[in-house]
Motif scaffolding. Structure first.
Motif, short mmCIF file in Angstrom:
data_model
loop_
_atom_site.label_atom_id
_atom_site.label_comp_id
_atom_site.label_asym_id
_atom_site.label_seq_id
_atom_site.Cartn_x
_atom_site.Cartn_y
_atom_site.Cartn_z
N PRO A 113 -10.74 -3.57 33.40
CA PRO A 113 -10.71 -4.33 34.41
C PRO A 113 -10.31 -5.73 33.60
O PRO A 113 -10.67 -5.86 32.58
CB PRO A 113 -12.01 -4.78 35.00
N PHE A 114 -9.64 -6.52 34.24
CA PHE A 114 -9.18 -7.98 33.75
C PHE A 114 -9.59 -8.92 34.93
O PHE A 114 -9.45 -8.73 36.13
CB PHE A 114 -7.85 -7.93 33.60
N SER A 115 -9.94 -10.29 34.60
CA SER A 115 -10.78 -11.16 35.21
C SER A 115 -10.18 -12.48 34.96
O SER A 115 -9.63 -12.75 33.76
CB SER A 115 -12.17 -10.98 35.27
N ILE A 116 -10.56 -13.34 35.41
CA ILE A 116 -10.12 -14.83 35.15
C ILE A 116 -11.41 -15.75 35.05
O ILE A 116 -12.34 -15.79 36.03
CB ILE A 116 -9.36 -15.67 36.45
N LEU A 117 -11.42 -16.58 34.21
CA LEU A 117 -12.29 -17.49 33.90
C LEU A 117 -11.68 -19.09 34.09
O LEU A 117 -10.78 -19.58 33.46
CB LEU A 117 -12.86 -17.67 32.32
N GLU A 118 -12.37 -19.76 35.24
CA GLU A 118 -11.45 -20.81 35.85
C GLU A 118 -12.44 -22.06 35.27
O GLU A 118 -13.50 -22.09 35.77
CB GLU A 118 -11.30 -20.68 37.15
N LEU A 119 -11.84 -23.27 34.55
CA LEU A 119 -12.45 -24.34 34.38
C LEU A 119 -12.09 -25.22 35.50
O LEU A 119 -12.70 -26.68 35.11
CB LEU A 119 -12.11 -24.76 32.91
N ALA A 120 -11.13 -25.12 36.16
CA ALA A 120 -10.86 -26.28 37.08
C ALA A 120 -10.14 -27.61 36.43
O ALA A 120 -10.64 -28.57 36.71
CB ALA A 120 -11.68 -26.58 38.09
N GLY A 121 -9.09 -27.13 35.52
CA GLY A 121 -8.84 -28.35 34.73
C GLY A 121 -7.79 -28.97 35.68
O GLY A 121 -7.33 -28.72 36.62
N VAL A 122 -8.17 -30.37 35.06
CA VAL A 122 -7.57 -31.44 36.08
C VAL A 122 -6.27 -31.97 35.23
O VAL A 122 -6.53 -32.55 34.24
CB VAL A 122 -8.51 -32.80 36.25
N PHE A 141 -13.48 -13.84 39.31
CA PHE A 141 -12.72 -14.97 39.36
C PHE A 141 -14.14 -15.86 39.02
O PHE A 141 -14.74 -16.02 40.02
CB PHE A 141 -12.23 -15.54 40.50
N TRP A 142 -14.34 -16.12 37.85
CA TRP A 142 -15.71 -16.92 37.52
C TRP A 142 -15.40 -18.45 37.11
O TRP A 142 -14.03 -18.78 36.74
CB TRP A 142 -16.11 -16.34 36.11
N LEU A 143 -16.31 -19.34 37.63
CA LEU A 143 -16.05 -20.55 37.36
C LEU A 143 -17.25 -21.10 36.35
O LEU A 143 -18.27 -20.59 36.29
CB LEU A 143 -16.46 -21.54 38.73
N ALA A 144 -16.65 -21.99 35.52
CA ALA A 144 -17.38 -22.54 34.54
C ALA A 144 -18.26 -23.73 34.85
O ALA A 144 -18.23 -23.96 35.89
CB ALA A 144 -16.61 -22.84 33.34
N GLU A 145 -19.30 -24.10 33.95
CA GLU A 145 -19.92 -25.27 34.19
C GLU A 145 -19.81 -26.24 33.05
O GLU A 145 -20.01 -25.97 31.92
CB GLU A 145 -21.39 -24.93 34.34
N ALA A 158 -12.97 -29.91 36.05
CA ALA A 158 -13.72 -30.19 37.35
C ALA A 158 -14.67 -29.38 38.02
O ALA A 158 -15.49 -29.42 39.04
CB ALA A 158 -12.71 -30.56 38.47
N SER A 159 -15.13 -28.13 37.07
CA SER A 159 -16.23 -27.50 37.43
C SER A 159 -17.45 -27.63 37.02
O SER A 159 -17.87 -27.17 36.08
CB SER A 159 -15.71 -25.90 36.97
N SER A 160 -17.93 -28.75 37.69
CA SER A 160 -19.33 -29.08 37.37
C SER A 160 -20.36 -28.56 38.35
O SER A 160 -21.54 -28.46 37.95
CB SER A 160 -19.26 -30.66 37.30
N ALA A 161 -20.08 -28.69 39.74
CA ALA A 161 -20.83 -28.04 40.61
C ALA A 161 -20.50 -26.64 40.96
O ALA A 161 -19.96 -26.32 41.78
CB ALA A 161 -20.66 -28.77 41.95
N THR A 162 -20.98 -25.80 39.77
CA THR A 162 -20.56 -24.53 40.02
C THR A 162 -20.51 -23.76 41.21
O THR A 162 -19.92 -23.04 41.84
CB THR A 162 -21.06 -23.63 38.69
N SER A 163 -22.06 -23.67 41.87
CA SER A 163 -22.04 -23.02 42.81
C SER A 163 -21.55 -23.35 44.07
O SER A 163 -21.08 -22.63 45.00
CB SER A 163 -23.90 -22.96 43.01
N VAL A 164 -21.28 -24.59 44.37
CA VAL A 164 -20.52 -24.97 45.22
C VAL A 164 -19.05 -24.48 45.17
O VAL A 164 -18.39 -24.02 46.28
CB VAL A 164 -20.43 -26.65 45.40
N ILE A 195 -23.57 -20.36 34.79
CA ILE A 195 -24.57 -21.25 35.00
C ILE A 195 -25.41 -21.69 33.64
O ILE A 195 -25.83 -20.60 32.93
CB ILE A 195 -25.55 -20.68 36.12
N MET A 196 -25.33 -22.86 33.33
CA MET A 196 -25.98 -23.20 31.97
C MET A 196 -27.38 -23.42 32.37
O MET A 196 -27.82 -24.53 32.85
CB MET A 196 -25.40 -24.32 31.26
N LEU A 197 -28.18 -22.33 32.17
CA LEU A 197 -29.65 -22.03 32.73
C LEU A 197 -30.47 -23.31 32.53
O LEU A 197 -31.24 -23.95 33.08
CB LEU A 197 -29.99 -20.81 32.63
#
Length: 339
Positions: free
Chosen positions: A8-17, A45-49, A57-63, A82-84
């Motif tokens: 499987p192949f996936s994406i780590l998205e940092l939402a770069g501005v 499709f995973w979002l970073a924190e 721009a990926s600071s409010a990860t759950s949103v 999520i940086m627990l």
């Protein structure tokens, strides 16, 4: 070529501005990428924190996870991570319990212990953060308990989470995280896209010490890489100049927006060949389809990873989508060849 039949192949998205864009522009592009990634066959499709970084721009990860999941149909969406120690386990359970109820069977909870920012900002997020860092294993267990149906009689409950399917992944860039993931019997995602030094040592520790659990019967690893794919090696090299400038900003503490690519200058070439750069970007696969394919095969054969997760820092949105499309073609072709 001794690869598994299906990787499987996936994406780590940092939402770069990118320079000249707004976070709103970035979020629209992230959703568009996720929709196209779904059609390309990507698994997650995973979002970073990250915090206090104008280029991310990926600071409010759950949103953002809710935004992406609501605009897609099948692709799994989750946190990478999520940086627990920045959060209360109860709040994390409530947020992801809500997401899991809204999008059943599609949400992943990746947990890490790094701050995702500088130390001053980390203290502003949570003044007792270092205590939480030392309690990371216990706080993971608390989240798992909040998701358990058995928690219904507890004094403190996350009622929206109880009984909700929520796969937990341990994220890490060191051997400590490998030991923890193995002991807890959880899948393990390694950040080799920016911290490759301990990749093979961490994987060996995880495989050798893995203890089966109610969550996972046998080890499962995700390895992260950077990919910049284009029609030619020369075109990909030009696109990579944005990444080189970005990494230089991170290393010098002068973080800026993602810059428009340029021709590869002697200065940029010298930067890219700096030992510190080469260590950080050891698994940055830049080039044509054939070039990226060969590097990907070599990486998979050496690591034995169960899944690949790809990050891509490219200035132009269409160029970035194209890079992810090319990589999906590589992975689908490898699947057919090894079937």
């Amino acid at each position: 070529m001794s690869l598994k039949n299906k990787i499987p192949f996936s994406i780590l998205e940092l939402a770069g501005v990118v320079e000249g864009a707004t976070p709103a522009d970035t979020f629209r592009n992230s959703l568009d990428l996720a929709q196209k990634a779904e059609s390309f066959g990507y698994n997650r499709f995973w979002l970073a924190e990250h915090h206090n970084m104008k280029s991310i721009a990926s600071s409010a990860t759950s949103v953002l996870i809710g935004h992406i999941a609501g605009g897609t149909n099948r692709i799994r969406v989750g946190s990478g991570g999520i940086m627990l120690p920045n959060h209360s386990p109860l709040i994390v359970a409530e947020q992801f319990g809500t997401l899991g109820s809204l999008y059943p069977g599609r949400i992943d909870l990746g947990l890490g212990r790094a701050p995702g920012t500088d130390q001053v900002t980390a203290h502003a997020i949570r003044s007792d953060r270092m205590q939480a860092v030392h309690k990371f294993p216990e706080e993971i267990a608390r989240i798992q308990q909040f998701f358990s149906k058995d928690n219904s009689s507890a004094q403190v409950r996350a009622t929206v989470a109880e009984g909700v399917e929520m796969p937990v992944y341990i994220l890490g860039s060191s051997t400590d995280s490998a030991y923890l993931a193995a002991k807890k019997g959880l899948p393990y995602s390694f950040a080799s896209h920016f911290a490759p030094t301990h990749l093979f040592e961490a994987l060996e520790i995880y495989y050798n010490n893995f203890e089966p659990s109610t969550y996972l019967e046998k080890p499962y690893t995700i390895a992260c890489i950077n990919v910049i794919a284009a029609d030619t090696d020369e075109e990909a090299e030009i696109l990579s100049t944005s990444l080189i400038r970005m990494i230089f900003g991170v290393m010098t503490g002068n973080i800026d927006y993602i810059q428009k690519p340029t021709l590869m200058t002697p200065q940029l070439k010298e930067l890219s060949e700096n030992p510190a750069f080469e260590r950080m970007l050891k698994y940055a696969f830049v080039g044509s389809k054939e070039t990226v394919r060969n590097k990907t095969i070599d990486f998979l054969e050496k690591t034995g990873a169960n899944e690949l997760m790809v990050a891509s820092h490219i200035y132009d949105h269409e160029d970035r989508v194209k890079s992810y499309r090319i990589f999906s073609e590589i992975m689908r072709e490898l699947k057919r060849e090894t079937a």
